[in-house]
Design a protein around this motif. Structure first.
Motif, PDB file in Angstrom:
ATOM      1  N   ALA A 134       9.050  60.793  39.909  1.00 45.56           N
ATOM      2  CA  ALA A 134       9.343  59.552  39.189  1.00 45.56           C
ATOM      3  C   ALA A 134       9.490  59.862  37.704  1.00 45.56           C
ATOM      4  CB  ALA A 134       8.256  58.511  39.397  1.00 45.56           C
ATOM      5  N   ARG A 135      10.236  59.010  37.006  1.00 46.69           N
ATOM      6  CA  ARG A 135      10.355  59.100  35.544  1.00 46.69           C
ATOM      7  C   ARG A 135       9.869  57.801  34.941  1.00 46.69           C
ATOM      8  NH1 ARG A 135      16.179  59.294  33.055  1.00 46.69           N
ATOM      9  NH2 ARG A 135      15.826  57.101  32.541  1.00 46.69           N
ATOM     10  N   HIS A 136       8.986  57.907  33.964  1.00 48.82           N
ATOM     11  CA  HIS A 136       8.462  56.744  33.255  1.00 48.82           C
ATOM     12  C   HIS A 136       9.034  56.746  31.839  1.00 48.82           C
ATOM     13  CE1 HIS A 136       4.611  56.126  35.915  1.00 48.82           C
ATOM     14  NE2 HIS A 136       5.721  56.235  36.622  1.00 48.82           N
ATOM     15  N   ASP A 137       9.734  55.666  31.478  1.00 51.61           N
ATOM     16  CA  ASP A 137      10.346  55.549  30.157  1.00 51.61           C
ATOM     17  C   ASP A 137       9.582  54.550  29.298  1.00 51.61           C
ATOM     18  OD1 ASP A 137      12.251  57.243  31.095  1.00 51.61           O
ATOM     19  OD2 ASP A 137      13.930  55.843  30.959  1.00 51.61           O
ATOM     20  N   TYR A 138       9.220  54.985  28.113  1.00 55.63           N
ATOM     21  CA  TYR A 138       8.610  54.108  27.104  1.00 55.63           C
ATOM     22  C   TYR A 138       9.672  53.928  26.020  1.00 55.63           C
ATOM     23  CZ  TYR A 138       4.269  55.311  29.524  1.00 55.63           C
ATOM     24  OH  TYR A 138       3.287  55.500  30.479  1.00 55.63           O
ATOM     25  N   GLU A 139      10.336  52.772  26.020  1.00 52.33           N
ATOM     26  CA  GLU A 139      11.535  52.573  25.211  1.00 52.33           C
ATOM     27  C   GLU A 139      11.242  51.923  23.857  1.00 52.33           C
ATOM     28  OE1 GLU A 139      13.946  50.249  27.882  1.00 52.33           O
ATOM     29  OE2 GLU A 139      14.834  52.047  28.794  1.00 52.33           O
ATOM     30  N   ALA A 140      12.172  52.154  22.917  1.00 52.11           N
ATOM     31  CA  ALA A 140      12.137  51.535  21.585  1.00 52.11           C
ATOM     32  C   ALA A 140      10.783  51.709  20.904  1.00 52.11           C
ATOM     33  CB  ALA A 140      12.506  50.057  21.679  1.00 52.11           C
ATOM     34  N   LEU A 141      10.232  52.902  21.006  1.00 50.69           N
ATOM     35  CA  LEU A 141       8.983  53.199  20.310  1.00 50.69           C
ATOM     36  C   LEU A 141       9.268  53.436  18.820  1.00 50.69           C
ATOM     37  CD1 LEU A 141       7.428  55.818  22.770  1.00 50.69           C
ATOM     38  CD2 LEU A 141       6.729  53.426  22.519  1.00 50.69           C
ATOM     39  N   PRO A 142       8.330  53.087  17.955  1.00 47.92           N
ATOM     40  CA  PRO A 142       8.484  53.503  16.557  1.00 47.92           C
ATOM     41  C   PRO A 142       8.629  55.023  16.500  1.00 47.92           C
ATOM     42  CG  PRO A 142       6.709  51.901  16.768  1.00 47.92           C
ATOM     43  CD  PRO A 142       7.106  52.279  18.163  1.00 47.92           C
ATOM     44  N   THR A 143       9.640  55.487  15.803  1.00 43.18           N
ATOM     45  CA  THR A 143       9.954  56.921  15.813  1.00 43.18           C
ATOM     46  C   THR A 143       8.785  57.758  15.321  1.00 43.18           C
ATOM     47  OG1 THR A 143      12.294  56.404  15.463  1.00 43.18           O
ATOM     48  CG2 THR A 143      11.579  58.639  14.965  1.00 43.18           C
ATOM     49  N   ASP A 144       8.050  57.260  14.324  1.00 44.79           N
ATOM     50  CA  ASP A 144       6.948  58.059  13.797  1.00 44.79           C
ATOM     51  C   ASP A 144       5.845  58.240  14.837  1.00 44.79           C
ATOM     52  OD1 ASP A 144       6.291  55.352  13.685  1.00 44.79           O
ATOM     53  OD2 ASP A 144       5.154  55.524  11.823  1.00 44.79           O
ATOM     54  N   ARG A 153       1.095  51.363  24.328  1.00 47.45           N
ATOM     55  CA  ARG A 153       1.625  50.894  25.606  1.00 47.45           C
ATOM     56  C   ARG A 153       0.681  51.307  26.737  1.00 47.45           C
ATOM     57  NH1 ARG A 153       7.389  50.642  24.850  1.00 47.45           N
ATOM     58  NH2 ARG A 153       7.713  49.970  22.693  1.00 47.45           N
ATOM     59  N   THR A 154       0.437  50.391  27.633  1.00 51.23           N
ATOM     60  CA  THR A 154      -0.397  50.706  28.788  1.00 51.23           C
ATOM     61  C   THR A 154       0.422  50.924  30.050  1.00 51.23           C
ATOM     62  OG1 THR A 154      -0.711  48.343  29.234  1.00 51.23           O
ATOM     63  CG2 THR A 154      -2.380  49.457  27.864  1.00 51.23           C
ATOM     64  N   ALA A 155       1.719  50.709  29.956  1.00 47.83           N
ATOM     65  CA  ALA A 155       2.607  50.913  31.099  1.00 47.83           C
ATOM     66  C   ALA A 155       4.009  51.205  30.582  1.00 47.83           C
ATOM     67  CB  ALA A 155       2.634  49.675  32.008  1.00 47.83           C
ATOM     68  N   PRO A 156       4.814  51.937  31.341  1.00 47.40           N
ATOM     69  CA  PRO A 156       6.192  52.212  30.912  1.00 47.40           C
ATOM     70  C   PRO A 156       7.064  50.975  31.004  1.00 47.40           C
ATOM     71  CG  PRO A 156       5.816  53.065  33.122  1.00 47.40           C
ATOM     72  CD  PRO A 156       4.483  52.584  32.626  1.00 47.40           C
ATOM     73  N   ASP A 157       8.167  50.985  30.263  1.00 45.10           N
ATOM     74  CA  ASP A 157       9.128  49.884  30.322  1.00 45.10           C
ATOM     75  C   ASP A 157       9.989  49.975  31.575  1.00 45.10           C
ATOM     76  OD1 ASP A 157       8.863  48.544  27.542  1.00 45.10           O
ATOM     77  OD2 ASP A 157       8.995  50.682  27.095  1.00 45.10           O
ATOM     78  N   VAL A 158      10.328  51.196  31.967  1.00 43.37           N
ATOM     79  CA  VAL A 158      11.184  51.412  33.127  1.00 43.37           C
ATOM     80  C   VAL A 158      10.618  52.557  33.944  1.00 43.37           C
ATOM     81  CG1 VAL A 158      13.503  51.985  33.956  1.00 43.37           C
ATOM     82  CG2 VAL A 158      13.231  50.622  31.882  1.00 43.37           C
ATOM     83  N   VAL A 159      10.571  52.376  35.259  1.00 42.59           N
ATOM     84  CA  VAL A 159      10.182  53.440  36.189  1.00 42.59           C
ATOM     85  C   VAL A 159      11.363  53.705  37.112  1.00 42.59           C
ATOM     86  CG1 VAL A 159       8.624  54.133  38.054  1.00 42.59           C
ATOM     87  CG2 VAL A 159       7.742  52.802  36.115  1.00 42.59           C
ATOM     88  N   THR A 160      11.797  54.954  37.181  1.00 44.27           N
ATOM     89  CA  THR A 160      12.898  55.319  38.078  1.00 44.27           C
ATOM     90  C   THR A 160      12.507  56.536  38.902  1.00 44.27           C
ATOM     91  OG1 THR A 160      13.930  56.631  36.310  1.00 44.27           O
ATOM     92  CG2 THR A 160      14.708  54.386  36.614  1.00 44.27           C
TER      93      THR A 160
END
Length: 542
Positions: A412-422, A535-542
């Motif tokens: 599986a892939r877990h995506d954490y999107e639009a995070l502050p870059t720093d 974040r306690t969970a990813p935005d998208v799981v694929t």
């Protein structure tokens, strides 16, 4: 007559994994698109009077930039521009056009699976003469030029009618509006047994294909419905829209949920598939059976010989580093080399050109072969259809038989999107600093065997690509990979790849989240995901 327009560098024009991607409003700034296109023309290799391919996925701002590119190309000495009708060219179709017509390269206007519309995303990438994405040396040269550019060239000419097939003169340059759908469909007919697929359809085999209101629609309608005989309506959302109908054209369980609902419903067809914004990604799902992109690569490689275009066997298999090792097990069984590359299709180009690999794949739903130099969503769908037609089985049975032979890589892939870059950068920096101390450490019932930051030595040209993602390998074959994605336009996306190998005779048909639970907990503990990102969970799981 050529006109010189004075300009100054625009910030932030460094191409990412798949070209330059920004919000539409950024590209609409004066000189922004023009600077980047001129920078490409200033540095790429081409003979005088060369042909250039231009087209895109039909998203908002596509037609405007095509007209800009045509005028700039005329001013820079190109002899011909080939553009898809309506400005439409899927990414694999563009690669095919470059190769078929001997163009020196092409501009593909797309932000792939990212959303489209006036407030959403746009992108430009350059593909070289082999039809593949520009290698790092070229993209670095383009970026360097964007930092010093002081002018761009153009001609004063009316817009070309992109909806009418035929030729138009723009100064001394010819613009050919072509039917790229026909070119692509002919290529697919040369690779696959259309008669076998048609016979399977006539025998009652059913399908649902979601084009996601994106570029693949015209290609899928022509091939699946017109040439293979699937009923009208098999292709859903088949008309490309500038905003993709307000949806996110990413073929996964989240954004293609309507297809999943169909395939896991009581009256599911035999086969379901989808493609993304620019047509290079794919989703494969059978009746009540989702096939991960990593497994799809392995299953296609194991059965490719059933299609006429691959009846002679494969030269090798290549996968991106974050992709599961399922393909490695197929390569070993078939006595084939298997190459592990960084993320980005450009890294497969050298292997394909050298005849060292035939089929390649990435975990992010990209699969392809040496027929072009891009991943190809509809190609993967057609190879699946060919295999199922010859073997006369369904997706679920094929998957079960594959795992019984090779074992299963739960993935599986877990995506954490639009995070502050720093914050994203801080997480990766801390993780990299800890690598030397992780070997031998236990995390729950898992123990780390090795940890590193992946570096790739290209076996063809000897180039090295470093800092390609952190790998945490556990005893027994499980692993976690961490990397920041280069395909977004806002903030940073942290991608966490989780993989557990279950050998032949083990638990081969369990739920993936259950089998990866220990790895998910270990990944958070090792990288401090919640601590760094909040974040306690990813935005998208694929």
């Amino acid at each position: 007559m050529t006109r010189t327009v004075p300009s100054t560098p625009c910030s932030g024009q460094k191409p990412g994994t798949s070209g330059l991607r920004k919000k539409v409003k950024v590209f609409q700034q004066p000189n922004y698109a023009e600077n980047f296109i001129q920078s490409v023309f200033d540095v790429v290799e081409r003979a005088p009077g060369s042909a250039l391919v231009v087209g895109g996925d039909g998203r908002y701002h596509n037609r405007t930039v095509i007209q800009q590119a045509i005028r700039i190309a005329a001013a820079n000495g190109y002899g011909k521009v080939l553009v898809g009708r309506g400005g439409i060219l899927s990414t694999p179709a563009a690669s095919n056009v470059i190769r078929k017509y001997g163009a020196s390269g092409g501009l593909i206007l797309s932000a792939s699976h990212n959303p489209g519309g006036p407030d959403e995303d746009f992108g430009i990438k350059y593909n070289i003469a082999n039809g593949g994405p520009a290698p790092e040396a070229v993209t670095e040269a383009i970026y360097a030029r964007t930092q010093t550019i002081d002018r761009w060239l153009t001609v004063d000419a009316p817009d070309v009618d992109l909806d009418r097939l035929g030729s138009t003169q723009v100064e001394a340059m010819t613009v050919d509006v072509i039917d790229s759908v026909s070119d692509y469909a002919e290529l697919m007919e040369s690779l696959f047994d259309f008669n076998a697929i048609r016979a399977n359809v006539e025998g009652g085999f059913t399908m649902a294909f979601d084009a996601m209101s994106a570029v693949t629609g015209p290609y899928a309608i022509e091939i699946l419905e017109n040439r293979l005989g699937f009923p009208k309506g098999t292709v859903r959302n088949g008309i490309p829209l500038e905003d993709f109908g307000g949806h996110h054209p990413d073929p996964n369980m989240v954004h293609a949920h309507e297809l999943f609902d169909t395939m896991f419903g009581p009256d599911a067809p035999d086969f379901g598939a989808a493609s993304d914004g620019d047509g290079d990604r794919n989703l494969i799902v059978g009746r009540h059976r989702f096939v991960t992109p990593s497994d799809s690569l392995a299953m296609l490689a194991a059965n490719a010989h059933l299609a006429p275009g691959y009846a002679g066997g494969l030269n090798g298999i290549a996968r991106s580093m974050p992709t599961s090792a399922a393909a490695d097990r197929v390569a070993e069984a078939l006595g084939l080399p298997c190459f592990e590359t960084p993320t980005g299709w450009k890294f497969f180009g050298n292997l394909l050109d050298a005849g060292m690999a035939t089929i390649c794949g990435e975990e992010s739903a990209g699969t392809g072969s040496d027929h072009v130099r891009e991943k190809d969503g509809l190609w993967a769908v057609l190879l699946w259809l060919n295999i199922l037609a010859v073997r006369r089985i369904g997706v679920d049975q094929l998957a079960r038989e594959h795992w019984a032979r090779f074992g299963r890589n739960y993935y599986a892939r877990h995506d954490y999107e639009a995070l502050p870059t720093d914050r994203a950068d801080a997480l990766m920096a801390e993780l990299n600093q800890s690598l030397s101390s992780l070997s031998g450490k236990p995390f729950g019932n898992l123990t780390i065997s090795t940890a590193d930051n992946f570096s790739y030595l290209d076996p063809v040209d000897g180039s090295t690509s470093s800092n390609q993602g952190v790998r945490i390998l556990f005893e027994g074959g499980s692993r976690v990979v961490f990397r920041l994605s280069g395909t977004g336009t806002e903030g940073a996306t942290l991608r966490v790849y989780l993989e557990r190998y279950e050998p032949v005779g083990g638990d081969l048909d369990r739920e993936t989240p259950e089998m990866l639970a220990d790895l998910i907990r270990a990944a958070d503990a090792i990288a401090g995901i919640a601590r760094h990102t909040g974040r306690t969970a990813p935005d998208v799981v694929t």
